[in-house]
Design an enzyme around this catalytic site. Structure first.
Site, PDB file in Angstrom:
ATOM      1  N   GLU A  22      -0.280  -3.638   8.198  1.00 32.57           N
ATOM      2  CA  GLU A  22       0.786  -4.356   7.513  1.00 32.57           C
ATOM      3  C   GLU A  22       0.886  -3.653   6.136  1.00 32.57           C
ATOM      4  OE1 GLU A  22       3.198  -5.576   5.090  1.00 32.57           O
ATOM      5  OE2 GLU A  22       2.002  -7.515   4.787  1.00 32.57           O
TER       6      GLU A  22
ATOM      7  N   CYS B 194       5.559  -7.601  -0.933  1.00 28.73           N
ATOM      8  CA  CYS B 194       5.701  -6.207   0.021  1.00 28.73           C
ATOM      9  C   CYS B 194       7.084  -6.465   0.539  1.00 28.73           C
ATOM     10  CB  CYS B 194       4.581  -6.134   0.841  1.00 28.73           C
ATOM     11  SG  CYS B 194       4.647  -7.520   2.095  1.00 28.73           S
TER      12      CYS B 194
END
Length: 498
Positions: free
Chosen positions: A242, A276
């Site tokens: 990720e 993010c």
């Protein structure tokens, strides 16, 4: 709950408050031997944990989330001190993590439990089953920006799937990681070693990659992700990545401009932009561009970074991130971009920054900034906005604002991202049933939802012959004419389709 490790001062990691510099705690820098010992303990515990079955694990995960819920404010205070985000944002983060714990524990049986599947033509005399078995021990390397929610997206789903977990929190938030592990031991004493924590720097994370875990889940930057993959490749350890994002918002001609502006400011500035899946760039169509810029500029004027209760967001958690923000802003202005708000840095506090007319080749548009900055670009129409959005090598998340449901859903589907929100930002992360992850430079694999549960398992196929057949096609004793007869049957069943 103790936040201090037991190592000698020469082997400790100091965690500090990013706003004041006050020491939050000292933690051991654990070497390869200590990491392997933690993995060994977890591997031993994993056998009994898997044997508990779905119901046994669900009950213990419920006890854990109950413990977190009762001590939510205590944990939020620790997140505020070690990460720097406001208490309210810390409470929101922890609440989301608790919700995911509930979903993972409650849905694991349905998603992963054994099921019968159709055997097909050639195995008509067999019964066929599919089940998902745990990997044993899952290693999790977590980030500092959401030190509870993000790692819990791997931890909760790995535990619910029947694995033990060894968690290495970021060196910037070891106190939070240690708290989570100690809370597990307090809430689930009969499976205390199922969740281990190891603290340290990059070498500790590398040791976890090489310690023989069944899978390694990493959250962080793409460059570090490549190093993690290289370390895991030495032992053929599968990985879940990720990684970062450069998430875009498309504001179409028919968008609710005020709502879009409010969402863009929240998506870009909350958590000091250290998200993010936050919005870093906006493409607004020509008919709404001027109004959108005016709305955004007005809204950011009311924002102030700080560590007090009235601050909109806190400091940059990682000291070096302020240098990245400065470089991106300077590069954007040097390339012809216009700075219409912010652009100043005082210590670790970065003012909310808005840039216009920044070239697509600029670092402020191409690279992840991870700070409270936003670029806004005028485009001809939504199709040009989509083209520019998809040209970036990252592909984590994004947003579309349009009053047309059909148009918005079409743009959302064609956006090259793992996740997209329509007329909102970040919403997908709060839906436990939805998978979370990206494409391209944003990584691969998924946490959350059914996909997140399956991510931490291996699919197991089993067949059992129910009765014999006069002709066994999978035998050297089959008649010479058997294959031709089978070919005629297949032609009759499938040959008519064109």
């Amino acid at each position: 709950m103790s936040l201090a490790g037991t190592a000698t001062p020469a082997e400790t990691l100091e965690s500090t408050d990013p706003a004041s510099g006050a020491v939050v705690g000292l933690f051991p820098v654990q070497d390869a031997e200590a990491v392997r010992a933690a993995v060994d303990r977890a591997r031993t515990a994993a056998t009994a944990w898997a044997a508990l079955g779905f119901d046994g694990r669900r009950q213990r995960l419920a006890a854990y989330r109950g413990h977190l819920a009762r001590r939510l404010r205590e944990l939020a205070d620790l997140v505020h001190r070690e990460n720097g985000k406001p208490h309210a944002d810390a409470l929101l983060e922890i609440t989301l993590a608790v919700d995911h714990l509930a979903w993972a524990g409650g849905h694991a049986r349905r998603v992963l439990g054994p099921r019968r599947v159709a055997p097909g033509l050639l195995a008509a005399n067999h019964a066929a089953w599919l089940e998902y078995q745990p990997l044993g021990v899952v290693g999790v390397i977590g980030p500092w920006n959401y030190p509870v929610f993000t790692p819990m997206g791997s931890i909760a789903y790995a535990l619910a799937a029947g694995n033990a977990v060894v968690f290495k929190p970021s060196e910037h938030t070891p106190a939070v990681g240690t708290w989570l592990a100690e809370a597990w031991r307090a809430a689930v004493p009969d499976a205390a070693d199922v969740l281990q924590v190891v603290t340290g720097l990059g070498e500790t994370g590398a040791a976890l990659c090489r310690a023989g875990v069944g899978k390694l889940a990493f959250t962080g930057s793409a460059p570090t992700g490549r190093e993690v993959m290289a370390a895991c490749a030495e032992t053929l350890t599968p990985v879940l990545m990720e990684l970062g994002g450069k998430d875009a918002m498309i504001v179409a001609d028919d968008a609710d401009v005020a709502a879009a502006a409010g969402a863009a400011v929240w998506g870009a500035m909350s958590n000091a932009g250290q998200t993010c899946i936050g919005i870093e760039r906006v493409y607004a169509t020509a008919p709404v561009y001027d109004r959108f810029v005016a709305e955004v500029t007005e809204r950011v004027r009311g924002l102030r970074p700080g560590s007090d209760g009235d601050a909109a967001y806190g400091p940059m958690t990682m000291p070096g991130q302020t240098d990245v923000v400065r470089r991106h802003v300077d590069d954007a202005v040097a390339a012809g971009g216009r700075l219409v708000a912010g652009g100043t840095v005082e210590g670790r506090f970065v003012a909310p920054t808005v840039l216009l007319d920044v070239p697509e080749t600029s670092a402020a548009v191409r690279e992840e900034t991870f700070g409270p900055t936003l670029t806004i670009t005028r485009v001809r129409d939504a199709e040009e906005a989509l083209e520019r959005t998809n040209a970036n090598p990252h592909g984590l998340a994004g947003a579309v604002f349009s009053r047309s449901r059909t148009r918005a859903m079409d743009l959302a589907r064609r956006m090259r991202t793992g996740m997209t929100s329509v007329n909102s930002v970040l919403t997908f992360a709060s839906v436990p049933a939805l998978p979370f992850g990206g494409v391209g430079e944003s990584g691969f694999g998924r946490i959350h939802g059914a996909d997140g549960l399956k991510e931490f398992t291996r699919a197991k196929a089993i067949t059992r012959q129910r009765f014999g057949l006069p002709v066994d096609l999978m035998s050297f004793g089959r008649p010479a004419t058997a294959a031709d007869a089978l070919a005629r049957v297949v032609a009759l069943l499938h040959g008519r389709h064109r």
